[in-house]
Write an enzyme that holds these catalytic residues in place. Sequence first.
Site: not given
Length: 296
Positions: A172, A180, A185, A189, A215
Amino acid sequence: MSKFDPDTTQRTLLSAGPDKPGSLVACVVVIHGAGLGKRVDIRDTPVVIGREHESDLHILHPSVSRRHCEIWAENGRYRVRDLGSTNATRLNDRVVGVADLADGDHLTVGESILKFISDASVEARYHEEVHQLASHDGLTGFYNRRQFVELVDRELARAARTDAAMAFAILDVDLFKRINDTHGHPVGDQVLKQIAATVRTVLRPQDIAGRIGGEEFGLLLPDLEREAAQAHMQQIREAVAAATWSPALIGEPITISIGLAVRDTQHPDRANLMRVADHALYRAKQEGRNRVLCGN
Protein backbone atom coordinates in the site's frame (compact mmCIF):
# COMPACT_ATOMS: atom_id res chain seq x y z
CA MET A 1 -2.33 16.54 -50.91
CA SER A 2 -5.83 15.86 -52.22
CA LYS A 3 -8.80 16.81 -50.14
CA PHE A 4 -10.93 13.96 -48.85
CA ASP A 5 -14.39 13.89 -50.45
CA PRO A 6 -16.83 12.11 -48.12
CA ASP A 7 -19.24 11.52 -51.02
CA THR A 8 -16.72 9.68 -53.20
CA THR A 9 -15.59 6.09 -52.67
CA GLN A 10 -11.88 5.73 -53.30
CA ARG A 11 -10.30 2.69 -54.91
CA THR A 12 -7.94 0.73 -52.68
CA LEU A 13 -5.48 -2.09 -53.08
CA LEU A 14 -6.28 -5.46 -51.54
CA SER A 15 -4.55 -5.88 -48.20
CA ALA A 16 -2.36 -8.87 -47.48
CA GLY A 17 -3.48 -8.60 -43.87
CA PRO A 18 -1.53 -7.62 -40.78
CA ASP A 19 2.09 -8.62 -40.30
CA LYS A 20 2.50 -11.85 -38.41
CA PRO A 21 3.99 -10.86 -35.04
CA GLY A 22 6.49 -13.38 -33.73
CA SER A 23 5.34 -13.16 -30.12
CA LEU A 24 1.82 -14.56 -30.59
CA VAL A 25 0.95 -18.03 -29.36
CA ALA A 26 -1.94 -20.39 -29.97
CA CYS A 27 -4.74 -20.22 -27.43
CA VAL A 28 -8.25 -21.39 -26.59
CA VAL A 29 -10.93 -18.90 -25.57
CA VAL A 30 -14.26 -19.67 -23.89
CA ILE A 31 -16.90 -18.19 -26.21
CA HIS A 32 -20.07 -19.60 -24.60
CA GLY A 33 -21.19 -20.78 -21.18
CA ALA A 34 -19.38 -20.88 -17.83
CA GLY A 35 -16.00 -19.18 -17.95
CA LEU A 36 -17.04 -16.90 -20.82
CA GLY A 37 -14.06 -14.83 -21.96
CA LYS A 38 -11.43 -16.92 -20.20
CA ARG A 39 -8.37 -17.80 -22.22
CA VAL A 40 -5.32 -20.03 -21.91
CA ASP A 41 -2.19 -19.93 -24.06
CA ILE A 42 -0.66 -23.14 -25.40
CA ARG A 43 3.12 -23.05 -25.06
CA ASP A 44 5.70 -25.72 -24.28
CA THR A 45 3.74 -27.82 -21.79
CA PRO A 46 0.25 -29.36 -22.05
CA VAL A 47 -2.60 -27.25 -20.70
CA VAL A 48 -5.35 -28.92 -18.71
CA ILE A 49 -8.96 -27.75 -18.91
CA GLY A 50 -11.22 -28.70 -16.04
CA ARG A 51 -13.18 -27.87 -12.91
CA GLU A 52 -10.37 -28.22 -10.38
CA HIS A 53 -8.68 -24.98 -9.33
CA GLU A 54 -5.22 -25.99 -10.48
CA SER A 55 -6.40 -26.50 -14.08
CA ASP A 56 -4.69 -24.18 -16.54
CA LEU A 57 -8.16 -23.19 -17.77
CA HIS A 58 -10.49 -23.40 -14.79
CA ILE A 59 -14.19 -23.71 -15.70
CA LEU A 60 -16.32 -23.91 -12.57
CA HIS A 61 -19.44 -25.76 -13.72
CA PRO A 62 -20.84 -29.17 -12.66
CA SER A 63 -20.97 -30.33 -16.29
CA VAL A 64 -17.18 -30.02 -16.51
CA SER A 65 -15.04 -32.84 -15.10
CA ARG A 66 -12.26 -32.04 -12.64
CA ARG A 67 -9.72 -32.82 -15.37
CA HIS A 68 -11.75 -32.73 -18.56
CA CYS A 69 -9.23 -32.55 -21.42
CA GLU A 70 -5.75 -31.37 -22.30
CA ILE A 71 -4.24 -29.56 -25.29
CA TRP A 72 -0.60 -29.61 -26.33
CA ALA A 73 1.76 -28.74 -29.18
CA GLU A 74 3.47 -31.58 -31.01
CA ASN A 75 5.76 -31.30 -34.06
CA GLY A 76 4.22 -28.10 -35.33
CA ARG A 77 0.60 -29.10 -34.76
CA TYR A 78 -1.84 -28.83 -31.86
CA ARG A 79 -3.73 -31.76 -30.38
CA VAL A 80 -6.52 -32.34 -27.87
CA ARG A 81 -7.06 -35.39 -25.66
CA ASP A 82 -10.08 -36.23 -23.51
CA LEU A 83 -9.06 -37.18 -19.95
CA GLY A 84 -11.90 -39.57 -19.23
CA SER A 85 -14.46 -36.84 -18.69
CA THR A 86 -18.03 -37.69 -17.70
CA ASN A 87 -19.64 -35.72 -20.53
CA ALA A 88 -16.91 -36.33 -23.13
CA THR A 89 -14.97 -33.76 -25.12
CA ARG A 90 -16.49 -32.72 -28.42
CA LEU A 91 -14.58 -31.25 -31.34
CA ASN A 92 -16.94 -29.48 -33.75
CA ASP A 93 -19.84 -31.45 -32.20
CA ARG A 94 -18.04 -34.80 -32.61
CA VAL A 95 -16.94 -36.85 -29.58
CA VAL A 96 -13.17 -37.32 -29.63
CA GLY A 97 -10.54 -39.19 -27.69
CA VAL A 98 -7.45 -37.70 -29.33
CA ALA A 99 -7.59 -35.34 -32.32
CA ASP A 100 -5.70 -32.62 -34.18
CA LEU A 101 -6.89 -29.03 -33.86
CA ALA A 102 -7.27 -26.57 -36.72
CA ASP A 103 -7.66 -22.81 -36.47
CA GLY A 104 -11.26 -21.90 -35.60
CA ASP A 105 -12.22 -25.34 -34.25
CA HIS A 106 -14.82 -25.41 -31.49
CA LEU A 107 -14.37 -27.59 -28.40
CA THR A 108 -17.38 -28.41 -26.24
CA VAL A 109 -16.39 -28.98 -22.61
CA GLY A 110 -19.44 -29.72 -20.52
CA GLU A 111 -21.85 -26.91 -21.36
CA SER A 112 -19.10 -24.47 -22.36
CA ILE A 113 -17.80 -23.91 -25.89
CA LEU A 114 -14.18 -23.01 -26.52
CA LYS A 115 -12.59 -21.73 -29.72
CA PHE A 116 -9.08 -22.76 -30.75
CA ILE A 117 -7.05 -19.94 -32.31
CA SER A 118 -3.71 -20.86 -33.87
CA ASP A 119 -0.67 -18.61 -33.64
CA ALA A 120 -0.93 -18.01 -37.40
CA SER A 121 -4.56 -16.90 -37.27
CA VAL A 122 -5.57 -13.41 -38.33
CA GLU A 123 -7.62 -13.33 -35.09
CA ALA A 124 -4.59 -13.96 -32.88
CA ARG A 125 -3.59 -10.30 -32.55
CA TYR A 126 -7.17 -9.25 -31.82
CA HIS A 127 -7.62 -11.87 -29.09
CA GLU A 128 -4.25 -11.00 -27.59
CA GLU A 129 -5.27 -7.36 -27.29
CA VAL A 130 -8.71 -8.23 -25.91
CA HIS A 131 -7.11 -10.57 -23.38
CA GLN A 132 -4.71 -7.86 -22.24
CA LEU A 133 -7.56 -5.38 -21.81
CA ALA A 134 -9.69 -7.89 -19.91
CA SER A 135 -7.02 -9.24 -17.59
CA HIS A 136 -4.64 -6.34 -16.88
CA ASP A 137 -4.92 -3.00 -15.13
CA GLY A 138 -4.62 -0.27 -17.74
CA LEU A 139 -2.60 2.09 -15.53
CA THR A 140 0.06 -0.17 -14.02
CA GLY A 141 0.15 -3.15 -16.38
CA PHE A 142 -0.27 -5.55 -13.44
CA TYR A 143 -3.11 -8.08 -13.45
CA ASN A 144 -6.48 -6.61 -12.52
CA ARG A 145 -8.16 -7.85 -9.36
CA ARG A 146 -10.38 -10.44 -11.05
CA GLN A 147 -7.53 -12.05 -12.97
CA PHE A 148 -5.17 -11.84 -10.00
CA VAL A 149 -7.64 -13.60 -7.70
CA GLU A 150 -8.15 -16.35 -10.26
CA LEU A 151 -4.40 -16.93 -10.63
CA VAL A 152 -3.85 -16.87 -6.87
CA ASP A 153 -6.56 -19.49 -6.31
CA ARG A 154 -5.06 -21.72 -8.99
CA GLU A 155 -1.51 -21.46 -7.65
CA LEU A 156 -2.61 -22.02 -4.06
CA ALA A 157 -4.45 -25.17 -5.12
CA ARG A 158 -1.28 -26.44 -6.76
CA ALA A 159 0.78 -25.52 -3.71
CA ALA A 160 -1.63 -27.42 -1.46
CA ARG A 161 -1.34 -30.52 -3.64
CA THR A 162 2.48 -30.51 -3.56
CA ASP A 163 2.89 -28.83 -0.14
CA ALA A 164 5.00 -26.12 -1.79
CA ALA A 165 6.02 -22.96 0.05
CA MET A 166 3.97 -19.88 -0.79
CA ALA A 167 3.69 -16.34 0.56
CA PHE A 168 1.23 -13.53 -0.09
CA ALA A 169 1.80 -9.79 0.31
CA ILE A 170 -0.27 -6.62 0.16
CA LEU A 171 1.56 -3.38 -0.74
CA ASP A 172 0.00 0.00 0.00
CA VAL A 173 1.31 3.47 -0.91
CA ASP A 174 1.88 5.52 2.22
CA LEU A 175 -0.13 8.76 2.52
CA PHE A 176 -1.44 8.42 -1.01
CA LYS A 177 -4.48 10.58 -0.32
CA ARG A 178 -2.15 13.46 0.58
CA ILE A 179 -0.34 13.03 -2.76
CA ASN A 180 -3.64 13.24 -4.64
CA ASP A 181 -4.88 16.18 -2.59
CA THR A 182 -1.62 18.13 -2.91
CA HIS A 183 -0.59 17.40 -6.47
CA GLY A 184 -3.79 16.18 -8.14
CA HIS A 185 -4.97 12.81 -9.39
CA PRO A 186 -2.92 12.83 -12.63
CA VAL A 187 0.25 13.02 -10.51
CA GLY A 188 -1.16 10.30 -8.25
CA ASP A 189 -1.62 8.10 -11.30
CA GLN A 190 1.99 8.74 -12.33
CA VAL A 191 3.13 7.72 -8.85
CA LEU A 192 1.24 4.43 -9.14
CA LYS A 193 2.76 3.78 -12.58
CA GLN A 194 6.26 4.51 -11.30
CA ILE A 195 5.79 2.33 -8.22
CA ALA A 196 4.56 -0.55 -10.39
CA ALA A 197 7.55 -0.13 -12.71
CA THR A 198 9.93 -0.10 -9.74
CA VAL A 199 8.34 -3.16 -8.16
CA ARG A 200 8.56 -4.97 -11.49
CA THR A 201 12.35 -4.58 -11.55
CA VAL A 202 12.62 -6.54 -8.30
CA LEU A 203 10.02 -9.24 -8.91
CA ARG A 204 11.12 -12.74 -9.85
CA PRO A 205 9.71 -14.32 -13.04
CA GLN A 206 7.44 -16.62 -11.01
CA ASP A 207 5.95 -13.85 -8.84
CA ILE A 208 2.37 -12.79 -9.64
CA ALA A 209 1.42 -9.13 -9.19
CA GLY A 210 -2.00 -7.50 -9.29
CA ARG A 211 -3.60 -4.16 -8.57
CA ILE A 212 -6.28 -5.08 -6.05
CA GLY A 213 -7.42 -1.61 -4.99
CA GLY A 214 -6.84 2.07 -5.65
CA GLU A 215 -3.29 2.22 -4.27
CA GLU A 216 -3.04 -1.41 -3.14
CA PHE A 217 -1.13 -4.16 -4.91
CA GLY A 218 -1.16 -7.88 -4.22
CA LEU A 219 1.80 -10.20 -4.71
CA LEU A 220 1.83 -13.99 -4.73
CA LEU A 221 5.30 -15.33 -4.01
CA PRO A 222 5.78 -19.02 -4.92
CA ASP A 223 8.46 -21.16 -3.26
CA LEU A 224 9.32 -18.65 -0.52
CA GLU A 225 9.33 -19.42 3.20
CA ARG A 226 8.84 -16.67 5.77
CA GLU A 227 12.42 -15.32 6.02
CA ALA A 228 13.04 -15.38 2.27
CA ALA A 229 9.68 -13.70 1.61
CA GLN A 230 10.45 -10.97 4.15
CA ALA A 231 13.85 -10.34 2.55
CA HIS A 232 12.23 -10.18 -0.91
CA MET A 233 9.66 -7.65 0.29
CA GLN A 234 12.36 -5.57 1.97
CA GLN A 235 14.09 -5.34 -1.41
CA ILE A 236 10.90 -4.00 -2.96
CA ARG A 237 10.31 -1.53 -0.13
CA GLU A 238 13.88 -0.23 -0.38
CA ALA A 239 13.68 0.07 -4.17
CA VAL A 240 10.57 2.24 -3.93
CA ALA A 241 12.04 4.40 -1.14
CA ALA A 242 15.19 4.97 -3.22
CA ALA A 243 13.40 5.70 -6.51
CA THR A 244 13.60 9.06 -8.27
CA TRP A 245 10.18 10.60 -8.80
CA SER A 246 8.70 13.00 -11.30
CA PRO A 247 9.66 16.73 -11.03
CA ALA A 248 6.25 17.59 -9.59
CA LEU A 249 7.08 15.50 -6.52
CA ILE A 250 10.55 16.82 -5.69
CA GLY A 251 10.83 16.94 -1.92
CA GLU A 252 7.86 14.63 -1.41
CA PRO A 253 8.85 11.25 0.09
CA ILE A 254 7.18 8.24 -1.54
CA THR A 255 7.18 5.00 0.45
CA ILE A 256 5.14 1.83 0.72
CA SER A 257 4.08 -0.40 3.59
CA ILE A 258 3.83 -4.16 3.12
CA GLY A 259 1.85 -6.80 4.99
CA LEU A 260 2.97 -10.40 4.49
CA ALA A 261 1.36 -13.79 5.11
CA VAL A 262 2.78 -17.29 4.64
CA ARG A 263 0.74 -20.28 3.53
CA ASP A 264 0.48 -23.02 6.18
CA THR A 265 -2.13 -25.39 7.59
CA GLN A 266 -3.84 -22.52 9.43
CA HIS A 267 -3.82 -20.23 6.40
CA PRO A 268 -4.25 -22.49 3.37
CA ASP A 269 -6.43 -20.36 1.12
CA ARG A 270 -6.64 -16.89 -0.38
CA ALA A 271 -9.24 -15.56 2.06
CA ASN A 272 -7.08 -16.43 5.08
CA LEU A 273 -3.87 -15.17 3.51
CA MET A 274 -5.45 -11.86 2.51
CA ARG A 275 -6.88 -11.40 6.00
CA VAL A 276 -3.51 -12.05 7.66
CA ALA A 277 -1.61 -9.86 5.18
CA ASP A 278 -4.15 -7.06 5.52
CA HIS A 279 -3.86 -7.14 9.32
CA ALA A 280 -0.05 -7.06 9.07
CA LEU A 281 -0.31 -4.11 6.67
CA TYR A 282 -2.51 -2.26 9.17
CA ARG A 283 0.11 -2.80 11.89
CA ALA A 284 2.86 -1.58 9.54
CA LYS A 285 0.90 1.64 9.01
CA GLN A 286 0.27 2.06 12.75
CA GLU A 287 3.94 1.52 13.59
CA GLY A 288 5.18 4.31 11.32
CA ARG A 289 4.79 3.16 7.68
CA ASN A 290 7.62 2.35 5.22
CA ARG A 291 8.13 -1.13 6.67
CA VAL A 292 7.41 -4.82 6.13
CA LEU A 293 5.53 -6.82 8.75
CA CYS A 294 4.61 -10.50 8.61
CA GLY A 295 1.40 -11.77 10.18
CA ASN A 296 0.83 -15.01 12.07
